[in-house]
Scaffold this motif. Structure first.
Motif, PDB file in Angstrom:
ATOM      1  N   ASN A   1       3.861  12.417  -1.791  1.00 16.90           N
ATOM      2  CA  ASN A   1       4.509  13.094  -0.503  1.00 16.90           C
ATOM      3  C   ASN A   1       6.065  13.277  -0.932  1.00 16.90           C
ATOM      4  OD1 ASN A   1       2.293  12.697   1.727  1.00 16.90           O
ATOM      5  ND2 ASN A   1       2.609  10.558   0.699  1.00 16.90           N
TER       6      ASN A   1
ATOM      7  N   ARG B   1       1.829   0.370  -8.308  1.00 16.64           N
ATOM      8  CA  ARG B   1       0.485   0.957  -8.281  1.00 16.64           C
ATOM      9  C   ARG B   1      -0.464  -0.123  -8.795  1.00 16.64           C
ATOM     10  NH1 ARG B   1      -3.217   3.226  -6.196  1.00 16.64           N
ATOM     11  NH2 ARG B   1      -4.679   4.509  -7.309  1.00 16.64           N
TER      12      ARG B   1
ATOM     13  N   LEU C   1      -0.066  -3.134  -8.242  1.00 18.97           N
ATOM     14  CA  LEU C   1      -0.355  -4.098  -7.132  1.00 18.97           C
ATOM     15  C   LEU C   1      -1.321  -3.415  -5.863  1.00 18.97           C
ATOM     16  CD1 LEU C   1       3.061  -5.515  -6.737  1.00 18.97           C
ATOM     17  CD2 LEU C   1       1.258  -6.446  -7.980  1.00 18.97           C
ATOM     18  N   GLY C   2      -1.281  -2.153  -5.937  1.00 15.79           N
ATOM     19  CA  GLY C   2      -2.328  -1.625  -5.042  1.00 15.79           C
ATOM     20  C   GLY C   2      -1.555  -0.315  -4.088  1.00 15.79           C
TER      21      GLY C   2
ATOM     22  N   ILE D   1       9.421  14.358   1.006  1.00 13.31           N
ATOM     23  CA  ILE D   1       9.840  14.476   2.425  1.00 13.31           C
ATOM     24  C   ILE D   1      11.192  14.945   2.390  1.00 13.31           C
ATOM     25  CG2 ILE D   1      10.755  12.808   4.402  1.00 13.31           C
ATOM     26  CD1 ILE D   1       8.343  11.130   2.842  1.00 13.31           C
TER      27      ILE D   1
ATOM     28  N   GLY E   1      -2.482   8.125  -9.970  1.00 12.12           N
ATOM     29  CA  GLY E   1      -3.486   8.020  -8.776  1.00 12.12           C
ATOM     30  C   GLY E   1      -2.816   7.871  -7.727  1.00 12.12           C
ATOM     31  N   TYR E   2      -1.612   7.994  -7.436  1.00 10.61           N
ATOM     32  CA  TYR E   2      -0.751   8.067  -6.265  1.00 10.61           C
ATOM     33  C   TYR E   2      -1.153   9.323  -5.367  1.00 10.61           C
ATOM     34  CZ  TYR E   2       2.498   4.259  -6.772  1.00 10.61           C
ATOM     35  OH  TYR E   2       3.035   3.081  -7.204  1.00 10.61           O
ATOM     36  N   TYR E   3      -1.220   9.313  -4.075  1.00 11.28           N
ATOM     37  CA  TYR E   3      -0.848  10.373  -3.156  1.00 11.28           C
ATOM     38  C   TYR E   3       0.334  10.679  -2.969  1.00 11.28           C
ATOM     39  CZ  TYR E   3      -2.150  13.891   0.477  1.00 11.28           C
ATOM     40  OH  TYR E   3      -2.448  14.920   1.349  1.00 11.28           O
TER      41      TYR E   3
ATOM     42  N   ARG F   1       0.759  -1.271   0.034  1.00  8.46           N
ATOM     43  CA  ARG F   1       0.225   0.001  -0.134  1.00  8.46           C
ATOM     44  C   ARG F   1       0.784   1.418  -0.013  1.00  8.46           C
ATOM     45  NH1 ARG F   1      -2.726  -3.010  -1.901  1.00  8.46           N
ATOM     46  NH2 ARG F   1      -4.467  -4.279  -0.733  1.00  8.46           N
ATOM     47  N   TRP F   2       1.849   1.194   0.613  1.00  6.41           N
ATOM     48  CA  TRP F   2       2.912   2.013   0.697  1.00  6.41           C
ATOM     49  C   TRP F   2       4.189   2.034  -0.189  1.00  6.41           C
ATOM     50  CZ3 TRP F   2       3.219   6.856   3.797  1.00  6.41           C
ATOM     51  CH2 TRP F   2       2.113   6.809   4.636  1.00  6.41           C
TER      52      TRP F   2
ATOM     53  N   VAL G   1      -0.715   3.103  -3.119  1.00  7.39           N
ATOM     54  CA  VAL G   1      -1.566   4.222  -3.267  1.00  7.39           C
ATOM     55  C   VAL G   1      -0.562   5.559  -2.602  1.00  7.39           C
ATOM     56  CG1 VAL G   1      -3.101   3.664  -1.611  1.00  7.39           C
ATOM     57  CG2 VAL G   1      -3.841   5.563  -3.210  1.00  7.39           C
ATOM     58  N   GLN G   2      -0.082   5.140  -1.547  1.00 13.64           N
ATOM     59  CA  GLN G   2       0.859   6.103  -0.827  1.00 13.64           C
ATOM     60  C   GLN G   2       2.042   6.213  -1.321  1.00 13.64           C
ATOM     61  OE1 GLN G   2       0.622   9.070   1.268  1.00 13.64           O
ATOM     62  NE2 GLN G   2      -1.399   8.786   1.910  1.00 13.64           N
TER      63      GLN G   2
ATOM     64  N   ASP H   1       1.017  16.523  -3.852  1.00 13.45           N
ATOM     65  CA  ASP H   1      -0.180  16.800  -2.615  1.00 13.45           C
ATOM     66  C   ASP H   1       0.329  17.144  -1.596  1.00 13.45           C
ATOM     67  OD1 ASP H   1      -2.532  15.435  -3.877  1.00 13.45           O
ATOM     68  OD2 ASP H   1      -1.281  13.623  -4.298  1.00 13.45           O
ATOM     69  N   HIS H   2       1.716  16.847  -1.119  1.00 13.76           N
ATOM     70  CA  HIS H   2       2.091  17.390   0.085  1.00 13.76           C
ATOM     71  C   HIS H   2       3.525  17.466   0.417  1.00 13.76           C
ATOM     72  CE1 HIS H   2       3.594  15.157   4.273  1.00 13.76           C
ATOM     73  NE2 HIS H   2       3.423  16.162   4.369  1.00 13.76           N
TER      74      HIS H   2
END
Lengths: 375, 86
Positions: free
Chosen positions: A87, A52, A54-55, A89, A83-85, A9-10, A57-58, A109-110
């Motif tokens: 970030n 992506r 495989l799912g 860093i 479609g990723y969010y 997921r990450w 998303v972050q 996004d951030h």
């Protein structure tokens, strides 16, 4: 060995180990200079696409300092399209108003900016370079351009007593969220542990201050205080379990279940240059070896907490006991718990504040440490 | 926040359908929450214009047989406390 039932997921994309800063608490490997060959733009895009699918998303763009990569905007645009969010860093070094705008345009996004301290002298001493004023300017720019702004302060022996100044700075910069994260002892931070680990009194005071600000400013800013696991008796549920949700891709394409895993020389970590992310995630020995609970030994094997904390952190077990299958020594049920309590007791000695010199993260020190290890 | 205030997703929060999780998720800086279908329905109606009452009406139109007024209020209060809505 267990296998995964779902994909990651990450995705943490460590774009480069290069960094203009030299923080002695850096979690990068102390031998980072050995991995010079970075993935190309195309290789990163293909890797992000496969994860992506495989799912995942972050997506975190990290490093080193990700702004060092000139293709960052291009990678952000590709990730956003998938479609990723997204970030970022960053230390803020290498950033300017135009780049903040270009990244926004690309769909970022951030942005999370890290500081080393609440004021210039300590900040720049720990960063190993002049950085504080520019960080402040960039934090203001990020906010002005409409990003949600998260500031990150790593806490250590020398800055933790000024936690209220740190939180005041965050309020002054109008941060939406502030991570007050005690140092995690991996990589350079582990090497420098004696000089970084605060004592009990410092921690109690810091925690009280954090709680006070959390209460007082709850409508204005979210202060997240993370205590150092060395002072805990239960280990952290590291990565929510090995190979469960988190996929780290190192600058050279090595796929790791955790940023700290690279030190495990008994594991042959697969590389996205010659295997697909799907194959790596579901089939590689590296990702299956500590998945689930079949690998566990006592006390974890029969422990009632094993599905909550997964035996803690495999990297911490490895680096402190020499075997990743052991319980994380932070756990009071671990037969090796004294490895942690000894470090904690040492931190209570007053002379620690003055006598310990930390090694800054730079190529010269990396080379020295490699020589020490081999000699 | 009064009941007539228009509800808005907090800056940086994004609702998204994720096929891999067979669910809507709420994405935010370095975090994610998997939503149940009811929560996703409510959040998908949060557009910066509608207030609680209007969201309840819109939802009621979609699910005429359900009694929703309490549910929306409860969810909005939780979502606000979590910082998802502002």
């Amino acid at each position: 060995m267990a296998s995964a039932t779902s994909g990651p997921r990450w995705l943490l994309a460590e774009l480069t180990y290069k960094c203009p800063l030299q923080c002695p608490y850096c979690s990068n490997p102390t031998d980072y200079t050995r991995y010079q060959s970075e993935l190309t733009t195309e290789e990163w895009i293909q890797t992000m696409r496969q994860a992506r699918d495989l799912g995942a998303v972050q997506l975190g763009f990290s490093g080193g300092e990700p702004l060092v990569r000139k293709d960052l905007e291009q990678l952000v645009a590709a990730a956003h399209e998938m479609g990723y969010y997204t970030n970022l860093i960053t230390s803020g070094i290498g950033m300017d108003a135009q780049r903040v705008a270009d990244l926004k345009e690309a769909g970022l996004d951030h942005i999370q900016i890290s500081f080393q301290a609440s004021e210039e002298v300590l900040n720049d001493r720990f960063a190993g370079t002049k950085a504080f004023q520019h960080k402040k300017e960039m934090a203001r720019e990020v906010k002005a351009q409409g990003y949600p702004m998260v500031l990150n302060f790593v806490l250590y022996r020398e800055n933790i007593d000024r936690i209220e100044d740190i939180m005041d700075l965050a309020l002054e910069l109008d941060a939406d969220q502030v991570e007050l994260a005690n140092t995690q002892y991996y990589g350079w931070a582990l090497h420098n542990r004696e000089g970084l680990l605060p004592d009990r009194e410092q921690l109690a005071a810091a925690q009280a201050s954090a709680e006070k600000y959390q209460e007082k400013y709850q409508d204005r800013c979210r202060f997240l205080y993370v205590i150092p696991d060395y002072y805990e008796t239960r280990p952290k549920a590291c990565m929510s379990g090995w190979g469960n949700i988190f996929l780290n891709i190192a600058p050279d394409g090595s796929a790791l279940p955790c940023q700290g895993a690279r030190q495990m020389t008994h594991i042959d970590f697969p590389n996205v240059r010659n295997r697909s992310v799907k194959e790596i995630w579901f089939e590689s020995n590296a990702f299956n070896v500590y998945r689930g609970d079949e690998w566990m030994r006592d006390p974890c094997k029969t422990c009632e907490h094993r599905h909550e904390d997964f035996g803690g952190c495999r990297c911490q077990a490895y680096q402190l006991t020499g075997d990743a299958r052991n319980a994380d020594p932070v756990c009071s049920l671990s037969p090796d718990h004294e490895l942690v309590t000894q470090a904690v007791e040492k931190a209570q000695k007053e002379e620690m504040s003055r006598s310990v010199k930390v090694a800054f993260r730079n190529p010269k020190n990396a080379k020295q440490l490699l020589l020490n290890d081999s000699g | 926040m009064t009941e007539s205030t228009a509800l808005k997703m907090t800056n940086g929060f994004r609702l998204q359908w994720e096929p891999a999780q067979d669910a809507h998720v709420l994405l935010y800086p370095e975090g994610m929450v998997k939503l149940n279908p009811a929560a996703a329905e409510i959040l998908s109606l949060v557009d910066g214009d509608r207030n609680i009452e209007e969201i309840t009406e819109a939802l009621q139109a979609k699910f005429p047989d359900a009694d929703l007024s309490g549910d929306v209020k409860e969810f909005v209060s939780i979502a606000t406390a979590n910082g998802w809505l502002s």
